[in-house]
Scaffold this motif. Structure first.
Motif, PDB file in Angstrom:
ATOM      1  N   VAL A  99       0.644  -1.400   0.242  1.00  8.10           N
ATOM      2  CA  VAL A  99       0.044   0.035  -0.105  1.00  8.10           C
ATOM      3  C   VAL A  99       1.290   0.975  -0.096  1.00  8.10           C
ATOM      4  O   VAL A  99       1.938   0.961   0.725  1.00  8.10           O
ATOM      5  N   ASP A 100       0.338   2.327  -0.569  1.00 12.15           N
ATOM      6  CA  ASP A 100       1.146   3.567  -0.637  1.00 12.15           C
ATOM      7  C   ASP A 100       1.271   4.321   0.667  1.00 12.15           C
ATOM      8  O   ASP A 100       2.226   4.529   1.611  1.00 12.15           O
ATOM      9  N   ASP A 101       0.752   3.938   1.971  1.00 13.55           N
ATOM     10  CA  ASP A 101      -0.165   4.465   3.206  1.00 13.55           C
ATOM     11  C   ASP A 101      -0.017   3.451   4.470  1.00 13.55           C
ATOM     12  O   ASP A 101      -1.174   3.164   4.206  1.00 13.55           O
ATOM     13  N   ARG A 102       1.166   3.134   4.713  1.00 16.45           N
ATOM     14  CA  ARG A 102       0.723   1.673   5.722  1.00 16.45           C
ATOM     15  C   ARG A 102       0.602   2.774   7.173  1.00 16.45           C
ATOM     16  O   ARG A 102       0.609   1.932   7.902  1.00 16.45           O
ATOM     17  N   ASP A 103       0.124   4.236   7.543  1.00 19.42           N
ATOM     18  CA  ASP A 103      -0.017   4.514   8.480  1.00 19.42           C
ATOM     19  C   ASP A 103      -1.613   4.482   8.092  1.00 19.42           C
ATOM     20  O   ASP A 103      -2.674   4.609   8.878  1.00 19.42           O
ATOM     21  N   ARG A 104      -2.298   4.389   6.808  1.00 18.52           N
ATOM     22  CA  ARG A 104      -4.110   4.141   6.864  1.00 18.52           C
ATOM     23  C   ARG A 104      -4.205   3.118   7.330  1.00 18.52           C
ATOM     24  O   ARG A 104      -3.518   1.428   6.911  1.00 18.52           O
ATOM     25  N   ASP A 105      -5.543   2.658   8.371  1.00 21.02           N
ATOM     26  CA  ASP A 105      -5.860   1.312   8.004  1.00 21.02           C
ATOM     27  C   ASP A 105      -6.121   0.345   7.098  1.00 21.02           C
ATOM     28  O   ASP A 105      -7.535   0.979   6.092  1.00 21.02           O
ATOM     29  N   SER A 106      -6.658  -0.554   7.409  1.00 19.96           N
ATOM     30  CA  SER A 106      -7.080  -1.975   6.167  1.00 19.96           C
ATOM     31  C   SER A 106      -8.498  -2.076   6.684  1.00 19.96           C
ATOM     32  O   SER A 106      -8.952  -2.783   7.690  1.00 19.96           O
ATOM     33  N   THR A 107      -9.403  -1.272   6.061  1.00 19.26           N
ATOM     34  CA  THR A 107     -11.127  -1.464   6.709  1.00 19.26           C
ATOM     35  C   THR A 107     -11.087  -2.723   5.491  1.00 19.26           C
ATOM     36  O   THR A 107     -10.813  -3.369   4.854  1.00 19.26           O
ATOM     37  N   PRO A 108     -12.601  -3.049   6.019  1.00 21.18           N
ATOM     38  CA  PRO A 108     -13.236  -4.320   5.112  1.00 21.18           C
ATOM     39  C   PRO A 108     -13.442  -3.313   3.550  1.00 21.18           C
ATOM     40  O   PRO A 108     -13.819  -4.214   3.159  1.00 21.18           O
ATOM     41  N   GLU A 109     -13.943  -2.077   4.067  1.00 23.30           N
ATOM     42  CA  GLU A 109     -14.867  -1.307   3.366  1.00 23.30           C
ATOM     43  C   GLU A 109     -13.936  -1.871   1.959  1.00 23.30           C
ATOM     44  O   GLU A 109     -13.975  -1.702   0.602  1.00 23.30           O
ATOM     45  N   GLN A 110     -12.694  -0.771   2.263  1.00 20.04           N
ATOM     46  CA  GLN A 110     -11.367  -1.089   0.968  1.00 20.04           C
ATOM     47  C   GLN A 110     -11.016  -2.644   0.784  1.00 20.04           C
ATOM     48  O   GLN A 110     -11.090  -2.483  -0.753  1.00 20.04           O
ATOM     49  N   ARG A 111     -11.048  -3.457   1.192  1.00 17.25           N
ATOM     50  CA  ARG A 111     -10.879  -4.799   1.186  1.00 17.25           C
ATOM     51  C   ARG A 111     -11.956  -5.097   0.568  1.00 17.25           C
ATOM     52  O   ARG A 111     -11.610  -5.928  -1.090  1.00 17.25           O
ATOM     53  N   ALA A 112     -13.313  -5.280   0.715  1.00 13.16           N
ATOM     54  CA  ALA A 112     -14.126  -4.965  -0.481  1.00 13.16           C
ATOM     55  C   ALA A 112     -14.251  -4.474  -1.742  1.00 13.16           C
ATOM     56  O   ALA A 112     -14.287  -5.408  -2.593  1.00 13.16           O
ATOM     57  N   ASP A 113     -13.761  -3.387  -1.573  1.00 12.03           N
ATOM     58  CA  ASP A 113     -14.034  -2.639  -2.508  1.00 12.03           C
ATOM     59  C   ASP A 113     -12.548  -3.370  -4.005  1.00 12.03           C
ATOM     60  O   ASP A 113     -12.554  -3.187  -5.008  1.00 12.03           O
TER      61      ASP A 113
END
Length: 274
Positions: free
Chosen positions: A68-82
């Protein structure tokens, strides 16, 4: 008996990540996904299913081969679904049957909510949805202890606390092999991301029950036959009850697909043909 199939490897660039994916076989599309686990433990099951299916596997964002570009950003279920939506659309072979394991089960539930058009069947195998159990406050607090223990520099201690919370029993030698000793840089980076950016966002996610009841996707809640009394057995049963459905039992435990892929493939085929 396991088979070996030809694997096509690709990378799909999305807005803030590069998603590693692998495709095997020919036929109706089946997607196998986990989190934080990457695609590798799915390989034996994927090879078996590839005899009569197109099988898509992927490393989730931020893990192993999907940077990922920003490892300080959470990995959310919505992002992974997208991400899954984009991968399935990229292959142009759907709609798919989608099996998600553990955190990946949460991802596929979010997919069913947001993009049911790309998934005719969604199987959420042991989603760790801690907010659905009666002792959610205690589970939430103990999850925070696990994260804090890892971030204090004690990965073995964090893993032990995780196993106690999950009610999973492993020999100490296995605990040391999985969390202690010499670990390569990628394994450390994956654990950092899992504990720091994935665990909290995944376990605290609350599904839209009305949406899941009404979605066009066929939604099944899977549980391992050997997972009795484990936390993910409890969360999965709570979700099935909330949806007004009976859980679908699969061989093995929390990672039954890796423990006995042949038996798991038989059951999965029966579910998909049911």
């Amino acid at each position: 008996m396991s088979t070996t199939s030809t694997v096509t490897v690709g990378t799909l660039r999305v807005d803030d990540a590069s998603l590693h994916y692998e495709v095997r076989g020919h036929g109706p599309l089946v997607v196998l996904v986990a989190a934080p686990m990457d695609a590798r433990p799915f390989e034996p099951l994927a090879d078996l299913l590839a005899a009569d299916h197109t099988v898509l596997t992927t490393d989730p964002r931020g893990i192993n081969r999907s940077p990922v570009d920003d490892r300080d950003r959470d990995s959310t279920p919505e992002q992974r679904a997208d991400d899954l939506y984009r991968l399935i659309s990229h292959l142009d072979a759907g709609p798919a049957a989608v099996l998600g394991s553990s955190g990946g089960a949460v991802s596929v539930l979010a997919l069913a909510q947001a993009h049911p058009e790309v998934a005719h069947t969604v199987i959420a195998h042991e989603p760790p949805l801690s907010e659905l159990v009666d002792d959610r406050a205690e589970v939430r607090a103990r999850t925070e202890e696990i994260i804090a223990t890892y971030q204090s520099g004690d990965p073995v201690g964090a893993f032990r606390k995780f196993l106690v919370l999950a009610n999973i029993h492993l020999p100490e030698q296995v605990v040391q092999e999985m969390a202690g000793g010499e670990r390569d840089a990628q394994s450390i980076a994956d654990d950092d991301y899992q504990y720091g950016r994935m665990m909290r966002a995944t376990t605290r996610w609350t599904p839209d029950l009305a949406n899941l009841r009404a979605t066009a996707s066929r939604v099944l809640i899977g549980i391992g036959e050997k997972s009795g009394d484990q936390l993910c057995d409890r969360t999965s049963r709570a979700l099935a009850t909330a949806l007004g459905t009976e859980p679908t039992m699969f061989p093995g435990g929390h990672i039954g697909f890796a423990e006995d892929p042949e038996a798991f493939a038989v059951k999965l085929r029966a579910v998909l043909n049911g």
